[in-house]
Motif scaffolding. Sequence first.
Motif, PDB file in Angstrom:
ATOM      1  N   THR A  32      32.462  29.394  42.016  1.00 24.53           N
ATOM      2  CA  THR A  32      32.558  30.200  43.234  1.00 24.53           C
ATOM      3  C   THR A  32      32.398  31.681  42.912  1.00 24.53           C
ATOM      4  O   THR A  32      32.998  32.195  41.973  1.00 24.53           O
ATOM      5  CB  THR A  32      33.918  29.977  43.928  1.00 24.53           C
ATOM      6  OG1 THR A  32      34.047  28.598  44.270  1.00 24.53           O
ATOM      7  CG2 THR A  32      34.040  30.834  45.185  1.00 24.53           C
ATOM      8  N   LYS A  33      31.563  32.367  43.695  1.00 24.19           N
ATOM      9  CA  LYS A  33      31.430  33.824  43.581  1.00 24.19           C
ATOM     10  C   LYS A  33      32.585  34.477  44.331  1.00 24.19           C
ATOM     11  O   LYS A  33      32.867  34.141  45.475  1.00 24.19           O
ATOM     12  CB  LYS A  33      30.105  34.293  44.181  1.00 24.19           C
ATOM     13  CG  LYS A  33      28.880  33.976  43.342  1.00 24.19           C
ATOM     14  CD  LYS A  33      28.789  34.871  42.109  1.00 24.19           C
ATOM     15  CE  LYS A  33      27.490  34.615  41.336  1.00 24.19           C
ATOM     16  NZ  LYS A  33      27.435  35.435  40.101  1.00 24.19           N
ATOM     17  N   VAL A  34      33.255  35.404  43.684  1.00 25.67           N
ATOM     18  CA  VAL A  34      34.441  36.028  44.249  1.00 25.67           C
ATOM     19  C   VAL A  34      34.056  37.038  45.333  1.00 25.67           C
ATOM     20  O   VAL A  34      33.148  37.852  45.150  1.00 25.67           O
ATOM     21  CB  VAL A  34      35.261  36.736  43.145  1.00 25.67           C
ATOM     22  CG1 VAL A  34      36.435  37.509  43.748  1.00 25.67           C
ATOM     23  CG2 VAL A  34      35.748  35.717  42.129  1.00 25.67           C
ATOM     24  N   SER A  35      34.752  36.967  46.457  1.00 26.65           N
ATOM     25  CA  SER A  35      34.600  37.943  47.541  1.00 26.65           C
ATOM     26  C   SER A  35      35.967  38.549  47.835  1.00 26.65           C
ATOM     27  O   SER A  35      36.981  38.114  47.279  1.00 26.65           O
ATOM     28  CB  SER A  35      34.071  37.250  48.797  1.00 26.65           C
ATOM     29  OG  SER A  35      35.032  36.322  49.292  1.00 26.65           O
ATOM     30  N   LYS A  36      36.006  39.529  48.716  1.00 25.90           N
ATOM     31  CA  LYS A  36      37.300  40.117  49.109  1.00 25.90           C
ATOM     32  C   LYS A  36      38.174  39.057  49.761  1.00 25.90           C
ATOM     33  O   LYS A  36      39.397  39.034  49.585  1.00 25.90           O
ATOM     34  CB  LYS A  36      37.076  41.292  50.057  1.00 25.90           C
ATOM     35  CG  LYS A  36      36.481  42.527  49.390  1.00 25.90           C
ATOM     36  CD  LYS A  36      36.350  43.681  50.368  1.00 25.90           C
ATOM     37  CE  LYS A  36      35.786  44.921  49.672  1.00 25.90           C
ATOM     38  NZ  LYS A  36      35.618  46.058  50.632  1.00 25.90           N
ATOM     39  N   GLY A  37      37.527  38.162  50.516  1.00 25.76           N
ATOM     40  CA  GLY A  37      38.257  37.073  51.157  1.00 25.76           C
ATOM     41  C   GLY A  37      38.873  36.125  50.137  1.00 25.76           C
ATOM     42  O   GLY A  37      39.993  35.626  50.328  1.00 25.76           O
ATOM     43  N   THR A  38      38.147  35.884  49.038  1.00 23.60           N
ATOM     44  CA  THR A  38      38.659  35.023  47.967  1.00 23.60           C
ATOM     45  C   THR A  38      39.935  35.608  47.382  1.00 23.60           C
ATOM     46  O   THR A  38      40.935  34.911  47.202  1.00 23.60           O
ATOM     47  CB  THR A  38      37.615  34.890  46.831  1.00 23.60           C
ATOM     48  OG1 THR A  38      36.376  34.449  47.361  1.00 23.60           O
ATOM     49  CG2 THR A  38      38.100  33.909  45.775  1.00 23.60           C
ATOM     50  N   ILE A  39      39.904  36.907  47.111  1.00 23.60           N
ATOM     51  CA  ILE A  39      41.058  37.578  46.503  1.00 23.60           C
ATOM     52  C   ILE A  39      42.262  37.525  47.442  1.00 23.60           C
ATOM     53  O   ILE A  39      43.387  37.215  47.026  1.00 23.60           O
ATOM     54  CB  ILE A  39      40.700  39.034  46.148  1.00 23.60           C
ATOM     55  CG1 ILE A  39      39.580  39.055  45.095  1.00 23.60           C
ATOM     56  CG2 ILE A  39      41.925  39.794  45.649  1.00 23.60           C
ATOM     57  CD1 ILE A  39      38.995  40.425  44.817  1.00 23.60           C
ATOM     58  N   SER A  40      42.033  37.779  48.717  1.00 20.89           N
ATOM     59  CA  SER A  40      43.114  37.738  49.710  1.00 20.89           C
ATOM     60  C   SER A  40      43.699  36.331  49.815  1.00 20.89           C
ATOM     61  O   SER A  40      44.916  36.139  49.878  1.00 20.89           O
ATOM     62  CB  SER A  40      42.579  38.192  51.064  1.00 20.89           C
ATOM     63  OG  SER A  40      43.575  38.093  52.058  1.00 20.89           O
ATOM     64  N   PHE A  41      42.822  35.330  49.807  1.00 25.50           N
ATOM     65  CA  PHE A  41      43.231  33.929  49.914  1.00 25.50           C
ATOM     66  C   PHE A  41      44.097  33.520  48.723  1.00 25.50           C
ATOM     67  O   PHE A  41      45.135  32.865  48.879  1.00 25.50           O
ATOM     68  CB  PHE A  41      41.986  33.044  49.990  1.00 25.50           C
ATOM     69  CG  PHE A  41      42.249  31.575  50.054  1.00 25.50           C
ATOM     70  CD1 PHE A  41      42.889  31.012  51.152  1.00 25.50           C
ATOM     71  CD2 PHE A  41      41.849  30.749  49.012  1.00 25.50           C
ATOM     72  CE1 PHE A  41      43.131  29.644  51.204  1.00 25.50           C
ATOM     73  CE2 PHE A  41      42.083  29.388  49.057  1.00 25.50           C
ATOM     74  CZ  PHE A  41      42.731  28.833  50.158  1.00 25.50           C
TER      75      PHE A  41
END
Length: 351
Positions: A32-41
Amino acid sequence: MKIVFLKDLETNETIAKDIYDEEGRLLIATGTKVSKGTISFLKKNNVFLVHVEDEKLSDIKVDRKMQKLKAKTLNKMPLIFNNILTGEYENTKEAMETVDELVDYVVEKGTINTNLYEVKLYDDYTYVHCLDTGIMAAFLGMSMGLTTAEVKELSISAMLHDIGKTKISNAIINKKSKLSDNEYEEMKKHPGFGRDILKNIGILSEKVVAGVYQHHERYDGNGYPEGIKGDEISLFGKLISICDVFTAVSANRSYRNRFKPNEAYELILASAGTMFDPKLVVDFKNTFFIYPLGSCVRLSNGIEGYVVKQNKGFPDRPIIRVIYGKTKEEEITPYEIDLLQHNDIIIDEVI
C-alpha cells in the motif's frame, strides 16, 4: 525494509508488512502507498510502528509466516477467553489449535532473531498484551531447551495469565489513573481468580495453572498472592513473570509513557535476584535482541543508521548500516559499523 514510528511515516512510502489491529483484523496490506488518510487511519487504530520499503535496506526481510500466525492467533484470543469463561471446553481445545501452530513455527525456526521492540506494535493492553507475553515465553522456553510440548504449555499459560482480570471490576481495570491501595488489593486477587477459572475447565495441566497463579510472585518473596520465593515458584511462573513485566512496561498507560526498549531490557537485568530468577534473566539476555532489524538508531558519535544484523550474545551491540550523512537528504556511499568492534560507541536512542 525499515521500521519507522508512525509520527515519522511519510506519504508515498510503501508499506512492507501487513498491519493488523489488536483483534487480528487486517488494516493495511503490504504494498500500500501511504497517504495522509493512511496515517490518520493508523493513528486511530493505535499503531505506532510500521514497516516500509527501502531499496538501501532491501536485504532485511519480513517474516510473513510469523506475521500471519500471530494475526490468526490474535483473532482467536477473544474466542479462547470466552469459551473458557462460559465452559465451552471442546471449543476451547479447537480454538487453541492456533497456539499450537504458532509454537510449532517458533520451534521450527530454530535460530532466534527476536527483538524486544517489535514485540509491541500496538498501544493496546488487552489481548495483544496476552499474546505478546505468550510469544515471548515461547521463544524463551525454546532457547532454554524445553520440549515442544512444554513450550506449548508455557505459551498457553502465558497467554492466559491475565484471564482472572475478567473477574475484577471494569472500573478498576479501566481506571485512567493509578490505583488506590484498596483497588490495588482487589487487583491482586486476579491470579487466584485465574487459577480457579482454569481449574474449573479441567483440560489444562497443573503447570499451566501454576504459571497463571504465580506470575506475580517475586524471586525474593515480595510478590503475591502467596509471597513464595526462589524455587518455590514454578518454572512457568518465573518465566511468565519476566515476559509479563517486559510487555507491560513496553505499553503506554494512562499514567505513564512506555519504556524505551533498552530501558525495559535494563529493568529486567537490574531486577535479577529480586523480582526474577537470575538464571532465567541470563536466558532472557541470550534469547532476545533489543533493536529490531530495520530500526533507525542514533549512535553516541552522532551518526544515524539502521540495524541490519545482530551479534548473538550481545543484544545491545548490533551491526549498523549508515545510508545518509548529517541529514537524510545527504547521499553517501552506505557503510556498516559493527558495534561489537567499536566499544567506544553505543546506541543513544531509537529514532
